[in-house]
Design a protein around this motif. Structure first.
Motif, PDB file in Angstrom:
ATOM      1  N   SER A   1      -4.563  -6.437   1.624  1.00 11.20           N
ATOM      2  CA  SER A   1      -5.570  -5.273   1.559  1.00 11.20           C
ATOM      3  C   SER A   1      -7.224  -5.500   1.410  1.00 11.20           C
ATOM      4  O   SER A   1      -7.148  -6.588  -0.055  1.00 11.20           O
ATOM      5  CB  SER A   1      -5.577  -3.467   1.761  1.00 11.20           C
ATOM      6  OG  SER A   1      -5.057  -3.970  -0.136  1.00 11.20           O
ATOM      7  N   VAL A   2      -7.777  -4.571   2.002  1.00  7.19           N
ATOM      8  CA  VAL A   2      -9.211  -4.517   1.429  1.00  7.19           C
ATOM      9  C   VAL A   2      -9.606  -3.154   0.862  1.00  7.19           C
ATOM     10  O   VAL A   2      -8.911  -1.828   1.280  1.00  7.19           O
ATOM     11  CB  VAL A   2     -10.063  -4.564   2.593  1.00  7.19           C
ATOM     12  CG1 VAL A   2     -11.781  -4.104   1.896  1.00  7.19           C
ATOM     13  CG2 VAL A   2     -10.479  -5.565   2.811  1.00  7.19           C
ATOM     14  N   GLU A   3     -10.205  -3.222  -0.601  1.00  5.56           N
ATOM     15  CA  GLU A   3     -10.140  -1.763  -1.561  1.00  5.56           C
ATOM     16  C   GLU A   3     -11.481  -1.430  -1.058  1.00  5.56           C
ATOM     17  O   GLU A   3     -12.460  -1.832  -1.253  1.00  5.56           O
ATOM     18  CB  GLU A   3      -9.673  -1.846  -2.454  1.00  5.56           C
ATOM     19  CG  GLU A   3      -9.828  -1.284  -3.984  1.00  5.56           C
ATOM     20  CD  GLU A   3      -9.184  -1.521  -4.756  1.00  5.56           C
ATOM     21  OE1 GLU A   3      -8.563  -0.771  -5.649  1.00  5.56           O
ATOM     22  OE2 GLU A   3     -10.299  -1.363  -6.115  1.00  5.56           O
ATOM     23  N   TYR A   4     -11.640  -0.157  -0.959  1.00  8.43           N
ATOM     24  CA  TYR A   4     -13.161   1.050  -0.878  1.00  8.43           C
ATOM     25  C   TYR A   4     -12.424   1.975  -2.398  1.00  8.43           C
ATOM     26  O   TYR A   4     -11.801   2.231  -2.714  1.00  8.43           O
ATOM     27  CB  TYR A   4     -12.896   1.965   0.319  1.00  8.43           C
ATOM     28  CG  TYR A   4     -13.014   0.702   1.516  1.00  8.43           C
ATOM     29  CD1 TYR A   4     -14.223   0.434   2.267  1.00  8.43           C
ATOM     30  CD2 TYR A   4     -11.972   0.069   2.445  1.00  8.43           C
ATOM     31  CE1 TYR A   4     -14.262  -0.647   2.820  1.00  8.43           C
ATOM     32  CE2 TYR A   4     -11.692  -0.309   2.953  1.00  8.43           C
ATOM     33  CZ  TYR A   4     -13.212  -0.824   3.852  1.00  8.43           C
ATOM     34  OH  TYR A   4     -12.727  -2.033   4.380  1.00  8.43           O
TER      35      TYR A   4
ATOM     36  N   PRO B   1     -15.824  -2.840   7.380  1.00  9.98           N
ATOM     37  CA  PRO B   1     -16.102  -2.387   6.415  1.00  9.98           C
ATOM     38  C   PRO B   1     -16.678  -1.223   6.764  1.00  9.98           C
ATOM     39  O   PRO B   1     -16.308   0.072   6.487  1.00  9.98           O
ATOM     40  CB  PRO B   1     -16.457  -3.191   6.248  1.00  9.98           C
ATOM     41  CG  PRO B   1     -16.082  -4.308   6.337  1.00  9.98           C
ATOM     42  CD  PRO B   1     -14.916  -4.696   7.044  1.00  9.98           C
TER      43      PRO B   1
ATOM     44  N   ASN C   1      -7.070   1.938   0.727  1.00  8.54           N
ATOM     45  CA  ASN C   1      -6.990  -0.187   1.156  1.00  8.54           C
ATOM     46  C   ASN C   1      -6.588   0.497   1.793  1.00  8.54           C
ATOM     47  O   ASN C   1      -5.399   0.818   3.515  1.00  8.54           O
ATOM     48  CB  ASN C   1      -5.359  -0.254   0.085  1.00  8.54           C
ATOM     49  CG  ASN C   1      -5.689  -0.165  -1.146  1.00  8.54           C
ATOM     50  OD1 ASN C   1      -6.997  -1.479  -1.494  1.00  8.54           O
ATOM     51  ND2 ASN C   1      -5.314   0.337  -2.288  1.00  8.54           N
TER      52      ASN C   1
ATOM     53  N   TYR D   1      -7.248  -5.969   6.949  1.00  7.64           N
ATOM     54  CA  TYR D   1      -7.712  -7.154   6.981  1.00  7.64           C
ATOM     55  C   TYR D   1      -8.579  -7.015   8.524  1.00  7.64           C
ATOM     56  O   TYR D   1      -9.646  -7.487   8.902  1.00  7.64           O
ATOM     57  CB  TYR D   1      -7.519  -8.444   6.481  1.00  7.64           C
ATOM     58  CG  TYR D   1      -7.976  -8.345   4.810  1.00  7.64           C
ATOM     59  CD1 TYR D   1      -9.242  -9.212   4.374  1.00  7.64           C
ATOM     60  CD2 TYR D   1      -7.078  -8.366   3.984  1.00  7.64           C
ATOM     61  CE1 TYR D   1      -9.256  -9.480   3.183  1.00  7.64           C
ATOM     62  CE2 TYR D   1      -7.242  -8.649   2.677  1.00  7.64           C
ATOM     63  CZ  TYR D   1      -8.424  -8.924   2.710  1.00  7.64           C
ATOM     64  OH  TYR D   1      -9.059  -9.847   0.616  1.00  7.64           O
TER      65      TYR D   1
ATOM     66  N   VAL E   1     -16.965  -1.286  -0.630  1.00  5.49           N
ATOM     67  CA  VAL E   1     -16.087  -2.526  -0.626  1.00  5.49           C
ATOM     68  C   VAL E   1     -15.883  -2.781  -2.316  1.00  5.49           C
ATOM     69  O   VAL E   1     -17.547  -2.579  -2.912  1.00  5.49           O
ATOM     70  CB  VAL E   1     -16.182  -3.401   0.343  1.00  5.49           C
ATOM     71  CG1 VAL E   1     -15.289  -4.952  -0.490  1.00  5.49           C
ATOM     72  CG2 VAL E   1     -15.936  -2.939   1.492  1.00  5.49           C
TER      73      VAL E   1
ATOM     74  N   TYR F   1     -11.352  -7.341  -2.668  1.00  6.44           N
ATOM     75  CA  TYR F   1     -10.797  -8.196  -0.839  1.00  6.44           C
ATOM     76  C   TYR F   1      -9.128  -8.172  -2.404  1.00  6.44           C
ATOM     77  O   TYR F   1      -9.137  -9.054  -3.272  1.00  6.44           O
ATOM     78  CB  TYR F   1     -11.218  -9.334  -1.371  1.00  6.44           C
ATOM     79  CG  TYR F   1     -12.438  -9.271  -0.141  1.00  6.44           C
ATOM     80  CD1 TYR F   1     -12.704  -8.305   0.157  1.00  6.44           C
ATOM     81  CD2 TYR F   1     -13.469  -8.879  -1.122  1.00  6.44           C
ATOM     82  CE1 TYR F   1     -13.475  -8.174   1.473  1.00  6.44           C
ATOM     83  CE2 TYR F   1     -14.455  -8.696  -0.185  1.00  6.44           C
ATOM     84  CZ  TYR F   1     -14.691  -8.264   0.652  1.00  6.44           C
ATOM     85  OH  TYR F   1     -15.862  -7.830   1.639  1.00  6.44           O
TER      86      TYR F   1
END
Length: 290
Positions: free
Chosen positions: A240-243, A206, A199, A202, A233, A236
């Motif tokens: 946080s942004v999850e990968y 990406p 995570n 933002y 990705v 969202y």
């Protein structure tokens, strides 16, 4: 109906006991009437049966070695065959002496009933052990999970299977329980996939994040590139942004790659200035006095 069934069992047991006593008395009488010729014949008959028994057991051993049968199953089948051949030998000898076969069957039935009642709790485990050894869902040194228990298989027995946990404890699981549980074997296949999630903030693009993760994977000697590593990705989140990261490797390298990626990706993020964020709440104070 239940009482009638119980009475029937008791009647059969009483009749078998009487036949057993009669067979024993007949045996004693027959032994007393033996002469030297009959004794010599009995000895020769025993020797002939033992020779046949030895040949059959050798053929069984040779066949099982060719088929690469599990050692525990081989030992059990060999012992069972040996007992069966000895029973046949005893029946032949007693039949020669003059003991009626009906009496012998009565004796064996009483013995079988007594043994069954004594070990009925272990019979299900024995049947489960045979099922495990024949179907081979796992073997020694495999890492498995059975129900809620996981560990490396230390020994596959006929009654119990022993697992060695990662903290070096030995857990003995009845085979009757194993045969009825879901078994997960992590060592059967040559390859395993490492699944991880990271995570980030933002504020981090990406493209930068995925490139950084791919650089770490590409530099690791234990990571496979066929199939191609997956870095995308996946969600969202609120803060946080999850990968999602999926990388294949050899089964024996799974945990080494797992922990290495966790450590090395974090270090690469720090060098690149990428923030691994966490759930948080931003509060904005507005001054209404202005």
């Amino acid at each position: 109906m239940k009482r009638k069934g119980e009475k029937r069992v008791l009647t059969n047991l009483t009749a078998s006991t009487e036949e057993t006593q009669e067979a024993f008395e007949t045996l004693v009488g027959a032994i007393k009437g033996l002469d030297l010729w009959h004794i010599a014949t009995i000895v020769l008959l025993l020797l002939a049966c033992m020779v046949v028994m030895k040949v059959l057991l050798r053929l069984l051993d040779r066949t099982f070695r060719r088929l690469e049968v599990e050692k525990s199953l081989h030992t059990f089948v060999r012992a069972a065959l040996r007992v069966f051949l000895w029973i046949i030998t005893i029946c032949l000898v007693l039949g020669y002496i003059g003991i009626p076969m009906t009496s012998l069957i009565a004796v064996l039935s009483v013995l079988g009933l007594a043994i069954t009642l004594a070990v009925q709790g272990s019979l299900s485990n024995l049947a489960g052990g045979i099922q495990v050894l024949v179907s081979k869902p796992f073997k020694a040194d495999d890492y498995i999970e059975v129900g809620s228990v996981g560990g490396t298989v230390a020994e596959v027995g006929l009654v119990y299977t022993k697992l060695r946990t990662i903290d070096n404890k030995i857990i003995s699981i009845p085979n009757g329980q194993i045969s009825g549980e879901k078994i997960v074997n992590y060592s059967t296949e040559e390859k395993r996939r490492v699944d991880l999630t990271f995570n980030t903030s933002y504020d981090d693009a990406p493209e930068r994040v995925t490139a950084c993760i791919r650089d770490v994977i590409g530099a690791h000697p234990k990571a496979f590139f066929t199939p191609e590593p997956f870095v995308r990705v996946s969600a969202y989140q609120a803060s946080s942004v999850e990968y999602t990261v999926r990388v294949w490797c050899a089964t024996e390298d799974y945990w080494a790659l797992y922990f290495d990626l966790l450590e090395q990706v974090k270090a690469a993020f720090d060098r690149a200035g990428i923030e691994m964020t966490y759930n948080h709440l931003n509060v904005h104070m507005v001054d209404h006095r202005k």
